[in-house]
Design a protein around this motif. Structure first.
Motif, mmCIF file in Angstrom:
data_model
loop_
_atom_site.group_PDB
_atom_site.id
_atom_site.type_symbol
_atom_site.label_atom_id
_atom_site.label_comp_id
_atom_site.label_asym_id
_atom_site.label_seq_id
_atom_site.Cartn_x
_atom_site.Cartn_y
_atom_site.Cartn_z
ATOM 1 N N ASP A 51 0.832 -1.211 0.000
ATOM 2 C CA ASP A 51 0.000 0.000 0.000
ATOM 3 C C ASP A 51 0.861 1.253 0.000
ATOM 4 N N THR A 52 2.121 1.098 -0.440
ATOM 5 C CA THR A 52 3.021 2.247 -0.569
ATOM 6 C C THR A 52 3.512 2.335 -2.006
ATOM 7 N N LEU A 53 3.931 3.511 -2.394
ATOM 8 C CA LEU A 53 4.398 3.738 -3.751
ATOM 9 C C LEU A 53 5.492 4.790 -3.733
ATOM 10 N N SER A 54 6.559 4.542 -4.491
ATOM 11 C CA SER A 54 7.638 5.510 -4.628
ATOM 12 C C SER A 54 7.740 5.918 -6.093
ATOM 13 N N ILE A 55 7.694 7.225 -6.358
ATOM 14 C CA ILE A 55 7.683 7.763 -7.715
ATOM 15 C C ILE A 55 8.911 8.636 -7.927
ATOM 16 N N ALA A 56 9.604 8.433 -9.039
ATOM 17 C CA ALA A 56 10.737 9.293 -9.387
ATOM 18 C C ALA A 56 10.247 10.478 -10.201
ATOM 19 N N GLN A 57 10.610 11.678 -9.759
ATOM 20 C CA GLN A 57 10.283 12.899 -10.479
ATOM 21 C C GLN A 57 11.553 13.725 -10.643
ATOM 22 N N GLN A 58 11.691 14.387 -11.802
ATOM 23 C CA GLN A 58 12.952 15.039 -12.137
ATOM 24 C C GLN A 58 13.208 16.325 -11.366
ATOM 25 N N ALA A 59 12.158 17.019 -10.957
ATOM 26 C CA ALA A 59 12.342 18.307 -10.292
ATOM 27 C C ALA A 59 11.392 18.437 -9.116
ATOM 28 N N ASP A 60 11.781 19.253 -8.163
ATOM 29 C CA ASP A 60 10.976 19.499 -6.976
ATOM 30 C C ASP A 60 9.787 20.388 -7.320
ATOM 31 N N VAL A 61 8.798 20.374 -6.472
ATOM 32 C CA VAL A 61 7.651 21.257 -6.615
ATOM 33 C C VAL A 61 8.076 22.684 -6.251
ATOM 34 N N THR A 62 7.489 23.671 -6.891
ATOM 35 C CA THR A 62 7.854 25.068 -6.626
ATOM 36 C C THR A 62 6.806 25.802 -5.797
ATOM 37 N N GLU A 82 -1.464 36.072 1.062
ATOM 38 C CA GLU A 82 -0.307 35.886 0.191
ATOM 39 C C GLU A 82 0.494 34.636 0.538
ATOM 40 N N ASN A 83 0.253 34.069 1.705
ATOM 41 C CA ASN A 83 0.991 32.873 2.123
ATOM 42 C C ASN A 83 0.399 31.585 1.582
ATOM 43 N N TYR A 84 -0.768 31.678 0.913
ATOM 44 C CA TYR A 84 -1.413 30.434 0.468
ATOM 45 C C TYR A 84 -0.525 29.662 -0.514
ATOM 46 N N GLY A 85 -0.329 28.398 -0.199
ATOM 47 C CA GLY A 85 0.407 27.517 -1.094
ATOM 48 C C GLY A 85 1.914 27.621 -1.009
ATOM 49 N N ILE A 86 2.425 28.517 -0.184
ATOM 50 C CA ILE A 86 3.877 28.606 -0.031
ATOM 51 C C ILE A 86 4.383 27.295 0.555
ATOM 52 N N LEU A 87 5.473 26.788 0.018
ATOM 53 C CA LEU A 87 5.999 25.501 0.447
ATOM 54 C C LEU A 87 6.231 25.472 1.959
ATOM 55 N N ASP A 88 5.772 24.379 2.559
ATOM 56 C CA ASP A 88 5.963 24.117 3.993
ATOM 57 C C ASP A 88 5.194 25.075 4.893
ATOM 58 N N SER A 89 4.231 25.797 4.311
ATOM 59 C CA SER A 89 3.410 26.698 5.135
ATOM 60 C C SER A 89 2.201 25.981 5.724
ATOM 61 N N GLY A 90 1.836 24.833 5.153
ATOM 62 C CA GLY A 90 0.682 24.084 5.628
ATOM 63 C C GLY A 90 -0.640 24.726 5.312
ATOM 64 N N THR A 91 -0.640 25.658 4.363
ATOM 65 C CA THR A 91 -1.871 26.397 4.052
ATOM 66 C C THR A 91 -2.713 25.732 2.966
ATOM 67 N N ILE A 122 25.468 26.914 -26.579
ATOM 68 C CA ILE A 122 24.440 26.297 -25.748
ATOM 69 C C ILE A 122 24.597 26.710 -24.291
ATOM 70 N N GLU A 123 23.478 27.145 -23.691
ATOM 71 C CA GLU A 123 23.439 27.477 -22.268
ATOM 72 C C GLU A 123 22.372 26.614 -21.605
ATOM 73 N N VAL A 124 22.773 25.850 -20.604
ATOM 74 C CA VAL A 124 21.855 24.930 -19.933
ATOM 75 C C VAL A 124 21.209 25.609 -18.731
ATOM 76 N N MET A 125 19.881 25.596 -18.710
ATOM 77 C CA MET A 125 19.122 26.145 -17.587
ATOM 78 C C MET A 125 18.698 25.010 -16.665
ATOM 79 N N ASP A 126 18.429 25.318 -15.394
ATOM 80 C CA ASP A 126 17.816 24.311 -14.539
ATOM 81 C C ASP A 126 16.312 24.336 -14.773
ATOM 82 N N SER A 127 15.683 23.181 -14.579
ATOM 83 C CA SER A 127 14.276 23.026 -14.957
ATOM 84 C C SER A 127 13.341 23.907 -14.148
ATOM 85 N N THR A 128 13.721 24.283 -12.942
ATOM 86 C CA THR A 128 12.814 25.082 -12.113
ATOM 87 C C THR A 128 12.717 26.529 -12.564
ATOM 88 N N THR A 129 13.719 27.020 -13.279
ATOM 89 C CA THR A 129 13.684 28.418 -13.742
ATOM 90 C C THR A 129 13.397 28.530 -15.240
#
Length: 510
Positions: free
Chosen positions: A36-47, A177-186, A384-391
């Protein structure tokens, strides 16, 4: 996974359903233990955990755990989730949605029609408004019905709803303005899971809700592991450290997985368009002949072979047969190096030029390298200039580039692409919100408006004309539609996957 916008992109679509039965007898003996557990690989963190503030695919994967949309795709049809019924007005200038008030938010409160209206009105000035274009406003008709009014006829509206998430008005207002901010629990949603813990850049853990209105999911605990490298993700699959991989793996790994008794591969086509984008506001790409020269210089199939190990279909226009509005009569140009050189000379760049190509790691970079090699013979020197996926998304949307590559999938109706190709309006941020090309053509603007009609024949003709014009003016160069795959544990039964690669963990089971 190699998709930027979901819309993303939205995105959203398919057709592969893997069936199985959890808890079946093993070897004819006792019932096998069911995980009843699942581990998923994702390339980038949530923003962010505010679903109206992002249209990035990596964020969408997380949003679907916490929130629901009004509708989902079910093969070629739509099915209700937070909507019990949905009806378009005869003039296609408004739509009425019956809200499923059986749905409960994670704070125990019932979904209200006012939450749905609030979500639409809030999104008008936010990135989520890009997912559901053409809305003027939404109003509450009664306790269970919402009316959505459109700027003009909007027959493709319902198909856009699969990528639009509903928030709770009270939770958003209370958090401000704090709604949805990471780790805010909102964050408060009607979705099947709640966030248990998060380690920045490492993992995100979710727990199933006992009171989920569609029934408690079979998978009780879901951990998203942030793994940026495809080879590392595949090794983790082999070792059983992850169960489901959202990263695009090299063809060699996919072939190995198909021969591995412990792994399975689910293949599916998509509406996700990989393309080259050129900033039409900046020289040299403000010159149409330069953009056309780039198009004529490219061998798209070679790019697919080099970057995707052949796993793609050459794109002739921004949409394929999975999108209403596609026409097989619209054909892109074929490689013609001499024609490309001639166009550069006509544009005043006989000796070529040097330009920076912004991309990301993985297949993105491979595409950039293939383009670099193919443009060199016509005198265009690519750095070529490599960007990180979050930006990457914000970089492109803000126009901080000359030439780049990404992908986009905007629902099952070509009307969704209006926000990508309509002329930007500095006084209305939602107009042309996804126009990262900074392209402007009054005829294209007009044609999109004229396509907002209930006459299917007219709509198809208008979208054909739009696609033809876009090929001629080349603000983007459609490269290919992705042939995608998910590699996962063989005894994991996965649900439907739609054409923007969206999957639904609450339908998974062992």
């Amino acid at each position: 996974m190699k998709k930027l916008l979901a819309l993303i992109l939205v995105s959203a679509l398919l057709l592969t359903v893997v069936t199985g039965c959890a808890g079946e007898k093993a070897g004819g003996g006792a019932t096998a233990e069911v995980k009843d557990t699942l581990s998923i690989a994702q390339q980038a963190d949530v923003t962010t955990l505010d679903p109206h503030k992002s249209v990035a695919l990596y964020d969408f994967n997380i949003f679907r755990m916490i929130y629901n949309s009004l509708l989902e795709e079910d093969g070629e049809n739509l099915k209700g989730v937070l909507a019990k019924s949905w009806n378009m007005a005869d003039d296609a200038l408004s739509a009425t949605i019956e809200v499923n008030t059986d749905a409960l938010f994670s704070n125990g409160e019932a979904l209200k029609a006012s939450d749905v209206a609030f979500s639409f009105n809030r999104a008008l000035s936010m990135p989520a408004g890009q997912v559901v274009p053409g809305i003027a406003n939404a109003e509450v008709l009664d306790e269970t019905h919402v009316k959505v009014n459109f700027v003009s006829e909007n027959p493709g509206f319902f198909s856009s709803l699969v990528g639009f998430f509903i928030v709770q008005e009270a939770a958003v207002v209370n958090a401000g303005e704090n709604y949805g901010i990471l780790d805010s629990g909102t964050e408060v949603g009607t979705g099947p899971y709640t966030l248990k813990s998060r380690s920045t850049g490492s993992n995100i853990v979710f727990e199933a809700r006992d009171d989920y209105f569609e029934g408690k999911p079979a998978i009780q605990t879901v951990t998203y592991q942030i793994i940026g490298d495809a080879n590392t993700a595949y090794l983790a699959l082999q070792n059983g450290q992850i169960d489901f991989c959202t990263l695009t793996l090299p063809a060699t790994n996919v072939a190995q997985a198909e021969q591995n008794d412990a792994l399975a591969v689910t293949h599916f086509d998509s509406r996700g368009l990989a393309f080259i984008t050129m900033n039409c506001n900046k020289a040299p790409f403000d010159n149409q002949k330069v953009r056309q020269a780039v198009a004529y210089a490219l061998d798209k199939q070679n790019i697919i072979d080099l970057a995707e190990d052949g796993m793609g279909t050459v794109a002739q226009s921004p949409w394929n047969g999975l999108t209403f509005g596609y026409s097989s009569d619209v054909q892109g140009v074929s490689q013609d190096v001499e024609k490309a050189k001639s166009l550069l000379t006509e544009a005043g760049y006989t000796d070529g030029f040097t330009v920076t190509f912004k991309t990301m790691e993985g297949s993105w970079k491979k595409v950039a390298e293939a383009v670099q090699a193919q443009l060199a013979p016509i005198g265009i020197d690519i750095k070529i200039e490599v960007m990180d996926s979050t930006t990457a998304v914000s970089t492109l949307l803000q126009g901080n580039y000359d030439i780049a590559n990404c992908s986009m999938g905007l629902g099952g109706d070509a009307s969704g692409w209006e926000t990508a190709f309509q002329t930007k309006d500095p006084n209305a941020p939602s107009v042309g919100a996804l126009n990262m090309f900074f392209y402007s053509n009054s005829d294209v603007d007009r044609l999109f408006k004229e396509a907002n009609t209930t006459d299917t024949t007219v709509r198809l003709a208008k979208y054909k004309e739009i696609a033809t014009t876009l090929n001629e003016e080349a603000p983007i160069i459609p490269l290919y539609f992705q042939k995608l795959h998910y590699v996962h544990a063989k005894n994991l039964t996965i649900s439907k996957i739609d054409g923007t690669a969206q999957f639904y963990v609450d339908d998974f089971h062992w």
